[in-house]
Design an enzyme around this catalytic site. Structure first.
Site, short mmCIF file in Angstrom:
data_model
loop_
_atom_site.label_atom_id
_atom_site.label_comp_id
_atom_site.label_asym_id
_atom_site.label_seq_id
_atom_site.Cartn_x
_atom_site.Cartn_y
_atom_site.Cartn_z
CG ASN A 61 -0.20 4.66 3.55
OD1 ASN A 61 -0.94 5.31 4.29
ND2 ASN A 61 -0.58 3.54 2.95
CE LYS A 100 -3.06 4.70 0.69
NZ LYS A 100 -4.52 4.58 0.57
CG ASP A 151 -2.17 0.91 0.91
OD1 ASP A 151 -2.37 1.31 -0.27
OD2 ASP A 151 -2.90 1.24 1.86
#
Ligand code: C58
Length: 525
Positions: free
Chosen positions: A313, A310, A308
C-alpha cells in the site's frame, strides 16, 4: 482455535477471488514469509521457491456478531431512515447506532438488541461458527411485536440524503457531469484484495491514466454493511489534501459495482521495489519511514486510523516520494484517547493489542510502521521463523499470531544502534509504551535519534529529494508493475440479474462524486 478469537466469527470466508486465502481457519503455507528467501538469478526474477502470491496476501476484516434469540446482529450505521423493531423509535445518531440481523434483516437499537424477544424468522443452519457475545444472553424486557423489514424501513424521504463527499456547490456550473464506465478504457489489472479489484484505466476524453478500484456491491451487502464504503469516500476527501496520500478523481456505480477512480501513482509499490533490492540502505528506509509517518500523523490528526499499512500500500510517485493507497480498512471519527475493537488488517502487520482482543487506537498504525521499517531494513518480516518451513504446525495463521504476541523480536546485528532503537520503539508489544503512542505522541517520533537527519517541514513540502527515482519511460510504462497480473483479462464480468436482484440499491444512493479540483485541472488540458 486459540482463545483470542473468542468473540469473533471469521466472516471473511466468502472470498471473491480464488487467489486470496479462502478459509481463514485453514492453515496456509507460511514458509515464504521471508520476503527474500535467497538471491534471484537476475534482478526481477523470482527467487528459488518463491511464491509471489504470498507477498500480496490481502487485508481482511473480522466482524463482531451478537447472537440473541436466534438473531445474529451486526453493528450498523444507517444512512437513511430506520426504526427500531423493539421500541419503534427512530434509530438516530452517529456511529454504529443500530444492530441489524444478518439473517432476517431485523433492525434494532444497539441498546435494544438484548431485549428482542421475537425469534429470528430466517434462522438457517449454515455451518458457521458464531460465538455468543459475552453478555449477549437475552435479558427480560418489555415485550414488543417485531415488524417486517418493509415496515422497519419506510420509503426514502423525498429529498435524498446529501452525498457523503465534497459539497457539490463548489463545482463550476456545467462541471457537474458524472462519470460512467463508458468514459474509461480499461487497460489492465494492477492489483486485487479481498474486497476489490484494481485496474489501470484511461479517461478517454483526456487520455489521462487513473487507478480504478472496483468493488462488487454484493460483497458490501452480503456480510458487511455499507459503513466502510462511506468511510473510504470520507478518507479520500481528507486525503486529497496531503502530498503522501492518494486522492480521488471520481466515484460512480453500475447496478452490480462501485467504482473509485483514483489519481494514478506511477512508480509501483514498496513491495515491488523491495523484491528488487533485497534490503534498503538505512538512509532510504529512513526517508520512506519518515514520509509514511507524516501521512499517518496527518490521518490521525483527522481522526482516522489507517489500519492497513503494508509494503503493497506504499506507492512511489515518479520522483520517488511515497503515497499511501487503499483506505478500505480505515476507521474514522476517532478522537484522541478513543478506541475501537474491530479485528482487521493483514496478518503479518496486525498489532498485538488487536490479537489480544483489546480496544485499540492509533497505536496499531505505529506498530505496522515498525513491521514495515523492519522489512525495509532487514529484508524479511520480523515474524519469520526460519525452521517453520518444515513444520506444518508452524505454518498456520494462528501460529503467526502467537509469534506476534509472544516472541521477542530479534534485530539483525548489522543494523545501527539508532535503527535498532526505532524498531524496538515501534515494535513494543505494549501500545502504552510504544514509540508514537505516549503523551508526546508524534513528537517522540520526530525527535527520535533515527530521524535526526530528517528535516520534517522540508520533507512534508516534498522539498527533500527522494533517495531513489523509479525508472519510467512514459506515462504508461509498465516496468514497475507487479508481474503477477500480466495475463489477467482486464474486462469486468457481465452483470448477473439474480445477483443484482438481491442488492438493495438504496444503500448506494449518493455514491456518485466528482472531485471539483481534479475536474478543473482536466479542463485545462
Ligand atoms: C499496487 N499494490 S487500492 C497495486 N494495488 C493497488 N494499487 C493502487 N491502489 C490500490 N495508483 C491497490 C489495491 C487496493 C485495494 C485492493 C488491493 C490492491 C494504486 C492507486 C493509485 C496506483 C496504484 C501495485 C502497483 C502500483 C502502481 C501501479 C501498478 C501496481
Amino acid at each position: 482455535m486459540s482463545t483470542f478469537w473468542a468473540d469473533f466469527l471469521y466472516a471473511a470466508a466468502n472470498h471473491p477471488f480464488p487467489s486470496m486465502p479462502v478459509d481463514l481457519l485453514s492453515p496456509f503455507d507460511h514458509r515464504n514469509e521471508f520476503i527474500f528467501p535467497n538471491v534471484p538469478a537476475a534482478p526481477g526474477m523470482p527467487c528459488a521457491g518463491e511464491d509471489r502470491s504470498i507477498y500480496r496476501r490481502g487485508a481482511r476484516r473480522w466482524r463482531k456478531l451478537y447472537r440473541v434469540n436466534g438473531h445474529i446482529f451486526q453493528a450498523k450505521r444507517f444512512n437513511r431512515r430506520a426504526f427500531c423493531a423493539f421500541c419503534q423509535d427512530r434509530i438516530w445518531g452517529l456511529g454504529r447506532q443500530g444492530f441489524k440481523c444478518i439473517q432476517c434483516k431485523l433492525l434494532v437499537h444497539k441498546k435494544c438488541h438484548k431485549l428482542v424477544q421475537k425469534p429470528c424468522s430466517n434462522e438457517h443452519v449454515d455451518p458457521i461458527e458464531v460465538k455468543d457475545d459475552a453478555n449477549g444472553e437475552s435479558t427480560l424486557g418489555r415485550a414488543s411485536s417485531v415488524r417486517s423489514r418493509a415496515e422497519v424501513e419506510p420509503p426514502l424521504p423525498e429529498t435524498p440524503p446529501a452525498p457523503a463527499a465534497a459539497p457539490r456547490e463548489e463545482l463550476e456550473p456545467g462541471a457537474q457531469r458524472q462519470y460512467s464506465l463508458d468514459d474509461f478504457e480499461l487497460i489492465r489489472v494492477i492489483g486485487r484484495g479481498s474486497y476489490a479489484k484494481v485496474l489501470m484505466v484511461e479517461l478517454k476524453r483526456t487520455k489521462r491514466v487513473y487507478a480504478m478500484k472496483v468493488i462488487k456491491k454484493a460483497l458490501v451487502t452480503d456480510d458487511e454493511d455499507i459503513d466502510w464504503v462511506q468511510t473510504e469516500k470520507h478518507v479520500f476527501e481528507t486525503a486529497s489534501n496531503h502530498p503522501f496520500l492518494v486522492g480521488l478523481h471520481s466515484c460512480f456505480q453500475t447496478p452490480s459495482r462501485l467504482f473509485f477512480v483514483i489519481e494514478f501513482v506511477r512508480g509501483g509499490d514498496l513491495m515491488f521495489h523491495m523484491q528488487r533490492q533485497r534490503r534498503l540502505p538505512e538512509e532510504h528506509a529512513r526517508f520512506y519511514a519518515a514520509e509514511i509517518s507524516l501521512a499517518l500523523h496527518f490521518l490521525h490528526e483527522r481522526g482516522v486510523i489507517y489500519r492497513d499499512l503494508k509494503l503493497d500500500n506504499v506507492l512511489l510517485d515518479h520522483e520517488g516520494h511515497i503515497k499511501l493507497t487503499d483506505y478500505g480498512m480505515c476507521k474514522e471519527g476517532v478522537r484522541p484517547g478513543d478506541t475501537t475493537s474491530t479485528f482487521c488488517g493483514t496478518p503479518n502487520y496486525i498489532a498485538p493489542e488487536i490479537l489480544r482482543g483489546e480496544e485499540y487506537g492509533f497505536s496499531v498504525d505505529w506498530w505496522a510502521l515498525g513491521v514495515l521499517t523492519y522489512e525495509m531494513l532487514a529484508g524479511r518480516s520480523p515474524f519469520d521463523i526460519a525452521q517453520a518451513a518444515d513444520n506444518p504446525d508452524q505454518n498456520t495463521e494462528d501460529y503467526l499470531f502467537q509469534v506476534i504476541l509472544e516472541k521477542t523480536i530479534r534485530i539483525p546485528r548489522s543494523l545501527s544502534v539508532k535503527a535498532a532503537s526505532v524498531l524496538k520503539g515501534f515494535l513494543n508489544k505494549n501500545p502504552a509504551e510504544r514509540l508514537g503512542c505516549g503523551e508526546n505522541g508524534f513528537l517522540d517520533i520526530v525527535n527520535h535519534p533515527f530521524f535526526k537527519s530528517i528535516e520534517w517541514e522540508m520533507l512534508e513540502q516534498k522539498q527533500v529529494v527522494p533517495p531513489f527515482k523509479p525508472r519510467l519511460e512514459g506515462e504508461r510504462d509498465l516496468a514497475n508493475f507487479p508481474p503477477e497480473f500480466t495475463d489477467e483479462p482486464v474486462h469486468l464480468t457481465p452483470d448477473n440479474d439474480t445477483v443484482i436482484a438481491d442488492i438493495d440499491q438504496s444503500e448506494f444512493e449518493g455514491f456518485e462524486y466528482v472531485n471539483p479540483l481534479l475536474m478543473s485541472l482536466e479542463d485545462c488540458v
